[in-house]
Design a protein around this motif. Structure first.
Motif, PDB file in Angstrom:
ATOM      1  N   CYS A 244       0.836  -1.193   0.000  1.00  0.00           N
ATOM      2  CA  CYS A 244       0.000   0.000   0.000  1.00  0.00           C
ATOM      3  C   CYS A 244       0.875   1.249   0.000  1.00  0.00           C
ATOM      4  CB  CYS A 244      -0.917   0.003   1.222  1.00  0.00           C
ATOM      5  SG  CYS A 244      -2.006   1.446   1.343  1.00  0.00           S
ATOM      6  N   GLU A 245       0.417   2.296  -0.710  1.00  0.00           N
ATOM      7  CA  GLU A 245       1.121   3.568  -0.741  1.00  0.00           C
ATOM      8  C   GLU A 245       0.262   4.709  -0.202  1.00  0.00           C
ATOM      9  OE1 GLU A 245       3.126   4.438  -4.422  1.00  0.00           O
ATOM     10  OE2 GLU A 245       3.283   2.314  -4.927  1.00  0.00           O
ATOM     11  N   ASP A 246      -0.864   4.389   0.405  1.00  0.00           N
ATOM     12  CA  ASP A 246      -1.750   5.400   0.986  1.00  0.00           C
ATOM     13  C   ASP A 246      -1.313   5.678   2.415  1.00  0.00           C
ATOM     14  OD1 ASP A 246      -3.757   6.920   2.114  1.00  0.00           O
ATOM     15  OD2 ASP A 246      -5.396   5.715   1.303  1.00  0.00           O
ATOM     16  N   GLU A 248      -2.623   7.307   4.787  1.00  0.00           N
ATOM     17  CA  GLU A 248      -3.694   7.201   5.781  1.00  0.00           C
ATOM     18  C   GLU A 248      -3.849   5.762   6.253  1.00  0.00           C
ATOM     19  OE1 GLU A 248      -5.269   9.705   7.119  1.00  0.00           O
ATOM     20  OE2 GLU A 248      -4.246  11.171   5.848  1.00  0.00           O
TER      21      GLU A 248
END
Length: 283
Positions: A244-246, A248
């Motif tokens: 994941c690169e989010d 949040e």
């Protein structure tokens, strides 16, 4: 295919691939990673491969993820083989009639002395990092290796500036192997390593280690994160290794204010068809 490229000097790429039920090896288009994945799916074991002549130099370790006795996904980590970087990849398996783990594959780069020590070591169930992974059927982190009482090769680690070791279980119908990554303080594999235990409605942090991560982003003690909107939650929901690169999600529950790119990797471990714990890496 999901891939994450790291800016850190040893680990250069992480790839997560789902495996077709037919068992056909997946491809990511990177030759050394594809060879490692094909070998792992054929043998059922974690595999370390180095690049062939004419390819950009690199080393790859492929770790199969089993669910109910079947490989459902693999995670492949690619390392920098420059003599200026320091990092270790190992595979420990129970071999022969004795209830011990032997080193069957390894990449040590310039650490010849540490490699020599490792080749003669055997681990009983519960002994050392590989043996603890076998006994616990869980991911295990050892931090501060030069002074860690459970790291039985600590003298070699002290000499070679190795700092954090991560043990990853590979379990089909029975225990198959422990895959080990060892990160130096000079060329960290990741900025954060965390093990999460799956609860009924949240994940509980069991252990962690950090290298060059901002203090405000480090978890301490018995932290929890929700099942949804968190990095371990992504692996739990998908049932496979996830990247994941989010921010949040990667930094769920932390005072992250944005502004910097981030990547996180989550690797689940199954006991039969139930995920019991998840390893997350903050790259």
């Amino acid at each position: 295919m999901i891939a994450a490229t790291s800016n850190h000097s040893f680990l250069t790429n992480v790839i997560a691939l789902e495996v077709d039920p037919s068992g056909v090896p997946p491809s990511c288009g990177i030759a050394v990673a594809d060879r490692a994945a094909a070998a792992s799916i054929e043998s059922g074991l974690p595999t370390i491969k180095q690049t062939a002549e004419g390819e950009a130099e690199a080393v790859a370790i492929c770790i199969p993820i089993y669910r109910a006795g079947q490989i459902t996904s693999v995670v492949i980590m690619i390392g920098n083989t420059s003599e200026r970087t320091v990092g270790v990849m190992e595979i420990w398996q129970p071999i022969g009639q004795y209830d011990e783990l032997n080193l069957t594959q390894g990449y040590f780069g310039p650490l010849e002395r540490f490699q020599n020590v490792s080749s003669f070591v055997r681990f009983e169930k519960g002994s050392g990092l590989p043996g603890q992974v076998w006994r616990n059927l869980s991911f295990v982190i050892h931090d501060n290796l030069p002074t860690h009482a459970g790291f039985l090769r600590a003298a070699g680690a002290s000499a070679e500036s190795l700092q954090v070791a991560i043990g990853i279980p590979v379990f089909g119908d029975d225990f198959l192997a422990t895959a080990v990554l060892i990160s130096s303080d000079s060329a960290p594999i990741a900025r954060g390593y965390e093990i999460w235990r799956c609860g009924e409605d949240e994940f509980l942090l069991e252990s962690s280690a950090y290298q060059r991560l901002e203090q405000s982003l480090m978890y301490e003690g018995c932290e929890t994160v929700p099942m949804e909107g968190s990095l371990p939650g992504l692996a739990f929901a998908s049932g496979a290794a996830t990247i994941c690169e989010d921010p949040e999600i990667v930094y769920s529950g932390r005072p992250f204010r944005g502004g910097k790119p981030c990547k996180g990797v989550a690797i689940p471990f199954y006991e039969q068809d139930r995920i019991t714990n998840i390893l997350t890496l903050l790259l």
